[in-house]
Design a protein around this motif. Structure first.
Motif, PDB file in Angstrom:
ATOM      1  N   HIS A 167      55.175  45.142  44.330  1.00 18.22           N
ATOM      2  CA  HIS A 167      55.805  44.040  43.454  1.00 18.22           C
ATOM      3  C   HIS A 167      54.847  43.400  42.431  1.00 18.22           C
ATOM      4  CE1 HIS A 167      58.264  40.541  42.409  1.00 18.22           C
ATOM      5  NE2 HIS A 167      57.134  39.982  42.430  1.00 18.22           N
ATOM      6  N   ASN A 168      53.502  43.149  43.118  1.00 19.03           N
ATOM      7  CA  ASN A 168      52.582  42.591  41.851  1.00 19.03           C
ATOM      8  C   ASN A 168      52.265  43.764  40.937  1.00 19.03           C
ATOM      9  OD1 ASN A 168      52.367  40.264  43.139  1.00 19.03           O
ATOM     10  ND2 ASN A 168      50.647  40.923  44.693  1.00 19.03           N
ATOM     11  N   LEU A 169      52.092  44.966  41.426  1.00 17.56           N
ATOM     12  CA  LEU A 169      51.950  46.000  40.480  1.00 17.56           C
ATOM     13  C   LEU A 169      52.929  46.132  39.370  1.00 17.56           C
ATOM     14  CD1 LEU A 169      49.953  48.287  39.282  1.00 17.56           C
ATOM     15  CD2 LEU A 169      51.139  49.842  40.986  1.00 17.56           C
ATOM     16  N   LEU A 170      54.161  45.929  39.819  1.00 16.16           N
ATOM     17  CA  LEU A 170      55.523  46.159  38.974  1.00 16.16           C
ATOM     18  C   LEU A 170      55.130  44.788  37.954  1.00 16.16           C
ATOM     19  CD1 LEU A 170      58.125  47.173  37.891  1.00 16.16           C
ATOM     20  CD2 LEU A 170      59.029  45.509  39.507  1.00 16.16           C
ATOM     21  N   LEU A 171      54.778  43.667  38.454  1.00 19.65           N
ATOM     22  CA  LEU A 171      54.313  42.673  37.283  1.00 19.65           C
ATOM     23  C   LEU A 171      53.373  42.836  36.622  1.00 19.65           C
ATOM     24  CD1 LEU A 171      54.407  39.481  36.361  1.00 19.65           C
ATOM     25  CD2 LEU A 171      52.719  39.074  38.501  1.00 19.65           C
ATOM     26  N   GLY A 172      52.322  43.751  36.709  1.00 21.42           N
ATOM     27  CA  GLY A 172      51.171  43.946  35.976  1.00 21.42           C
ATOM     28  C   GLY A 172      51.819  44.980  35.056  1.00 21.42           C
TER      29      GLY A 172
ATOM     30  N   PRO B  97      34.067  43.271  42.833  1.00 22.52           N
ATOM     31  CA  PRO B  97      33.177  41.809  42.887  1.00 22.52           C
ATOM     32  C   PRO B  97      33.405  40.982  41.837  1.00 22.52           C
ATOM     33  CG  PRO B  97      31.703  43.498  42.706  1.00 22.52           C
ATOM     34  CD  PRO B  97      33.013  44.278  42.903  1.00 22.52           C
ATOM     35  N   MET B  98      33.665  41.617  40.599  1.00 20.62           N
ATOM     36  CA  MET B  98      33.738  40.728  39.566  1.00 20.62           C
ATOM     37  C   MET B  98      35.043  39.913  39.585  1.00 20.62           C
ATOM     38  SD  MET B  98      34.333  41.721  35.509  1.00 20.62           S
ATOM     39  CE  MET B  98      36.032  41.361  35.393  1.00 20.62           C
ATOM     40  N   LEU B  99      36.262  40.614  39.886  1.00 21.20           N
ATOM     41  CA  LEU B  99      37.582  39.941  39.768  1.00 21.20           C
ATOM     42  C   LEU B  99      37.730  39.006  41.151  1.00 21.20           C
ATOM     43  CD1 LEU B  99      39.566  42.773  38.426  1.00 21.20           C
ATOM     44  CD2 LEU B  99      38.894  40.747  37.175  1.00 21.20           C
ATOM     45  N   ALA B 100      37.211  39.838  42.168  1.00 24.87           N
ATOM     46  CA  ALA B 100      37.461  39.083  43.735  1.00 24.87           C
ATOM     47  C   ALA B 100      36.511  37.848  43.761  1.00 24.87           C
ATOM     48  CB  ALA B 100      37.725  40.001  44.768  1.00 24.87           C
ATOM     49  N   LEU B 101      35.168  38.042  43.454  1.00 25.12           N
ATOM     50  CA  LEU B 101      34.018  37.080  43.726  1.00 25.12           C
ATOM     51  C   LEU B 101      33.705  36.439  42.509  1.00 25.12           C
ATOM     52  CD1 LEU B 101      32.199  39.585  46.280  1.00 25.12           C
ATOM     53  CD2 LEU B 101      34.105  38.006  46.778  1.00 25.12           C
ATOM     54  N   GLY B 102      33.784  36.653  41.540  1.00 20.74           N
ATOM     55  CA  GLY B 102      33.158  36.232  40.360  1.00 20.74           C
ATOM     56  C   GLY B 102      31.967  36.708  40.174  1.00 20.74           C
ATOM     57  N   VAL B 103      31.307  37.934  40.672  1.00 20.27           N
ATOM     58  CA  VAL B 103      30.148  38.321  40.635  1.00 20.27           C
ATOM     59  C   VAL B 103      29.728  39.437  39.831  1.00 20.27           C
ATOM     60  CG1 VAL B 103      28.144  39.295  42.103  1.00 20.27           C
ATOM     61  CG2 VAL B 103      29.770  37.691  43.124  1.00 20.27           C
ATOM     62  N   PRO B 104      29.125  39.125  38.697  1.00 18.20           N
ATOM     63  CA  PRO B 104      28.904  40.515  37.665  1.00 18.20           C
ATOM     64  C   PRO B 104      27.644  41.568  38.247  1.00 18.20           C
ATOM     65  CG  PRO B 104      27.727  38.272  36.968  1.00 18.20           C
ATOM     66  CD  PRO B 104      28.408  38.169  38.282  1.00 18.20           C
ATOM     67  N   LEU B 105      27.844  42.631  38.148  1.00 18.18           N
ATOM     68  CA  LEU B 105      27.114  43.690  38.568  1.00 18.18           C
ATOM     69  C   LEU B 105      26.210  44.050  37.487  1.00 18.18           C
ATOM     70  CD1 LEU B 105      29.087  45.757  41.029  1.00 18.18           C
ATOM     71  CD2 LEU B 105      27.845  43.770  41.454  1.00 18.18           C
ATOM     72  N   GLY B 106      26.389  43.618  36.104  1.00 14.60           N
ATOM     73  CA  GLY B 106      25.635  44.066  35.320  1.00 14.60           C
ATOM     74  C   GLY B 106      26.077  43.399  33.845  1.00 14.60           C
TER      75      GLY B 106
ATOM     76  N   LEU C 128      39.781  32.830  44.047  1.00 17.58           N
ATOM     77  CA  LEU C 128      40.910  32.143  43.581  1.00 17.58           C
ATOM     78  C   LEU C 128      41.652  32.857  42.370  1.00 17.58           C
ATOM     79  CD1 LEU C 128      40.591  28.564  44.313  1.00 17.58           C
ATOM     80  CD2 LEU C 128      41.594  30.196  45.684  1.00 17.58           C
ATOM     81  N   LEU C 129      41.044  33.605  41.651  1.00 18.62           N
ATOM     82  CA  LEU C 129      41.446  34.358  40.365  1.00 18.62           C
ATOM     83  C   LEU C 129      42.874  35.152  40.849  1.00 18.62           C
ATOM     84  CD1 LEU C 129      40.855  35.084  37.644  1.00 18.62           C
ATOM     85  CD2 LEU C 129      39.857  36.993  38.305  1.00 18.62           C
ATOM     86  N   ILE C 130      42.671  35.962  41.774  1.00 17.42           N
ATOM     87  CA  ILE C 130      43.970  36.651  41.962  1.00 17.42           C
ATOM     88  C   ILE C 130      45.395  35.778  42.242  1.00 17.42           C
ATOM     89  CG2 ILE C 130      45.233  38.545  43.351  1.00 17.42           C
ATOM     90  CD1 ILE C 130      42.302  39.480  43.842  1.00 17.42           C
ATOM     91  N   ALA C 131      45.087  34.790  43.089  1.00 19.16           N
ATOM     92  CA  ALA C 131      46.233  33.730  43.452  1.00 19.16           C
ATOM     93  C   ALA C 131      46.517  32.973  41.929  1.00 19.16           C
ATOM     94  CB  ALA C 131      45.750  32.727  44.424  1.00 19.16           C
ATOM     95  N   GLN C 132      45.509  32.492  41.263  1.00 23.03           N
ATOM     96  CA  GLN C 132      45.918  31.397  40.239  1.00 23.03           C
ATOM     97  C   GLN C 132      46.159  32.259  38.965  1.00 23.03           C
ATOM     98  OE1 GLN C 132      42.640  29.176  39.810  1.00 23.03           O
ATOM     99  NE2 GLN C 132      42.984  27.914  41.599  1.00 23.03           N
ATOM    100  N   GLN C 133      45.649  33.384  38.704  1.00 19.92           N
ATOM    101  CA  GLN C 133      46.072  34.289  37.525  1.00 19.92           C
ATOM    102  C   GLN C 133      46.411  35.736  37.959  1.00 19.92           C
ATOM    103  OE1 GLN C 133      45.906  33.080  34.417  1.00 19.92           O
ATOM    104  NE2 GLN C 133      44.933  31.082  35.046  1.00 19.92           N
ATOM    105  N   PRO C 134      47.482  35.838  38.588  1.00 18.03           N
ATOM    106  CA  PRO C 134      48.277  37.116  39.006  1.00 18.03           C
ATOM    107  C   PRO C 134      48.361  37.888  37.829  1.00 18.03           C
ATOM    108  CG  PRO C 134      49.776  35.444  39.366  1.00 18.03           C
ATOM    109  CD  PRO C 134      48.231  34.550  38.828  1.00 18.03           C
ATOM    110  N   GLN C 135      48.915  37.474  36.632  1.00 19.24           N
ATOM    111  CA  GLN C 135      49.510  38.344  35.443  1.00 19.24           C
ATOM    112  C   GLN C 135      48.072  38.864  34.888  1.00 19.24           C
ATOM    113  OE1 GLN C 135      49.498  34.979  35.482  1.00 19.24           O
ATOM    114  NE2 GLN C 135      48.163  34.407  33.971  1.00 19.24           N
TER     115      GLN C 135
END
Length: 500
Positions: free
Chosen positions: A6-11, A317-326, A346-353
């Motif tokens: 369902h979320n992928l369809l939203l994407g 880690p960038m999207l789920a944790l806010g941790v940049p790898l480079g 909280l990015l996935i929950a607050q900004q699903p689109q």
């Protein structure tokens, strides 16, 4: 699973909006061009277009810049294969066997395998990113500085499988790379090290001028005065890989995908390391390791798949944790912050689109890149028909302009020239220069992880023996080093016995 679909369809609803879809397409095209051009890379392309992204909606901005990033992963292999010049840092390993395939008249199959491997790895990695992001993010959280240090040390130890030359020479080049990577401001004390009063060296040498110099400029110097390759008129039927090459590539593509994605999700590593590890694994598993460095198709399929898979894995880690790898991920996080979006759990929950729109754009982007790259293989191979007397000056100008365009620094152009002269001398002495780049890239991360580990333990080195993951990684690395050194020791023993 139903919720994920369902979320992928939203994407897809988000990304199939004409305006977003247009920027996704533009990002892929620009990324491919940036990757193909010698001396440029995703960081340069993203940096140049960064001001444009600030005027776009956040989802569109991330889709555009993300397309440039993984588009450059595709395009970076082209100059590596055709001219032994890494289009971007992750394509350093591809130079080894890809360029040898070109010299043997197999440039077309090399480019086709690189494109197909990139597509398969990219698509499968997006599926893994979509399904496994939460548990993989929790796994990455378990890695502290000691684990990072052990992981990076293991990355250095796999050098024992990279080079066809003697082990002492390989390790010497790796140590040289580590020393070069320590130039600049000490990250913990703030003191300037080995910069000799040159202000531009405060941030270090820079991987771009070093890599372009060692591989691109030195290749031009080596080719000067040699007989040019016979111009070829490629036909599409000749560019497709043979059945044997396709079969030989299936395993490396699968293994490269897994290796690249797993390494990509671990903070402190990068897609560059994944390509080195994949190359080492394929050489170790091969029944004919002596073919590596002489045009083995597995040496192209594995690393190219790994660096594209790692490019996708790095977004976990960038999207789920806010941790940049480079630096690329850091720029993307900065774009989110500018748009008023807080990166983190909280990015996935607050900004699903935004999250699912970005995921959907990667599915579309990988398909677009495959469609772009395969039909254009003939165009890229046609570059070989240009006489060297015309081609190499153009390449040298592209290298100079590309290196200068990133920071507008003539010092970096000078560094590129010095690295090119050094690379020429080292290659004449039969030293492999690829370990220099790996050591240079790992040096800052390795040093920071080591010093943070000692700070945690109050200066006690036993901290590296108290954590199971750290011990396991160090043991694997030590075993690889020992296995790599045994042939050199035995060879020296036999020579000594023969002399007596």
């Amino acid at each position: 699973m139903a919720e994920t679909l369902h979320n992928l369809l939203l994407g897809f609803q988000v990304v199939l909006d004409p305006s977003v879809l247009l920027y996704a397409f533009l990002g892929c095209i620009i990324g491919t061009i940036v990757g193909v051009l010698p001396g440029l890379g995703p960081l340069a392309g993203i940096s140049i277009l960064l001001p444009i992204s600030f005027g776009l909606p956040p989802t569109t901005a991330i889709v555009l810049l993300g397309g440039i990033y993984y588009g450059a992963m595709y395009g970076g292999s082209t100059t590596s294969i055709l001219m032994r010049i890494p289009g971007e840092a992750a394509s350093v390993v591809t130079c080894i066997d890809g360029y040898e395939m070109t010299r043997q008249g197999r440039a077309g199959p090399a480019l086709a395998i690189a494109a197909i491997g990139s597509f398969v790895a990219g698509t499968l990695s997006v599926v893994a990113l979509m399904l496994l992001a939460p548990p993989l993010a929790r796994f990455a959280l378990a890695f502290g500085p000691p684990e990072y240090f052990a992981l990076l040390m293991m990355g250095l130890f796999v050098l024992s499988y990279m080079s066809s030359g003697p082990m002492p020479k390989t390790l010497t080049m790796a140590v040289l790379g580590l020393l070069l990577g320590m130039i600049g401001i000490d990250p913990m004390s703030g003191y300037n090290r080995f910069s000799f009063g040159v202000h531009e060296l405060s941030d270090g040498l820079g991987v771009l001028p070093l890599a372009v110099g060692l591989f691109g400029v030195s290749e031009i110097m080596l080719a000067y005065g040699t007989r040019a390759m016979r111009p070829m008129k490629p036909r599409f039927s000749e560019l497709l890989p043979s059945r044997a090459e396709a079969r030989a590539s299936i395993g490396p593509i699968g293994r490269g995908t897994v290796i690249g994605f797993l390494i990509g999700i671990i903070p402190g590593s990068a897609h560059i390391l994944s390509s080195f590890v994949s190359y080492a694994v394929e050489k170790k598993l091969s029944d004919h390791p002596e073919r590596f460095g002489k045009g083995a198709v597995e040496g192209v399929a594995g690393p190219e798949s790994a660096n594209n898979a790692a490019a996708c894995g790095a977004f976990v880690p960038m999207l789920a944790l806010g941790v940049p790898l480079g630096p690329v991920q850091a720029i993307l996080i900065a774009v989110l912050v500018v748009h008023g979006i807080a990166p983190g759990p909280l990015l996935i929950a607050q900004q699903p689109q935004l999250f699912w729109g970005f995921i959907a754009s990667m599915y579309i982007g990988n398909l677009v890149l495959l469609i772009l790259n395969l039909p254009l293989v003939g165009v890229f191979v046609s570059l070989l028909r240009i006489p060297y007397t015309y081609l190499y000056p153009v390449i040298l100008i592209c290298c100079i302009v590309g290196v200068y365009a990133v920071n507008h620094s003539m010092v970096e152009v000078l560094i590129m020239g010095i690295a090119g002269a050094a690379g020429y001398g080292l290659r004449k002495l039969r030293y492999d220069v690829a370990p220099i780049v790996l050591g240079f890239i790992l040096a800052p991360m390795l040093e920071m992880a080591f010093r943070q580990s000692l700070a945690m333990s109050g200066g006690e080195y036993t901290i590296f023996l108290q954590r199971p993951i750290t011990v396991a990684l160090l043991l694997v690395g030590a075993a690889l080093l020992a296995i790599g050194l045994i042939p050199a020791v035995m060879r020296r023993t036999r020579l000594k016995e023969a002399a007596e």
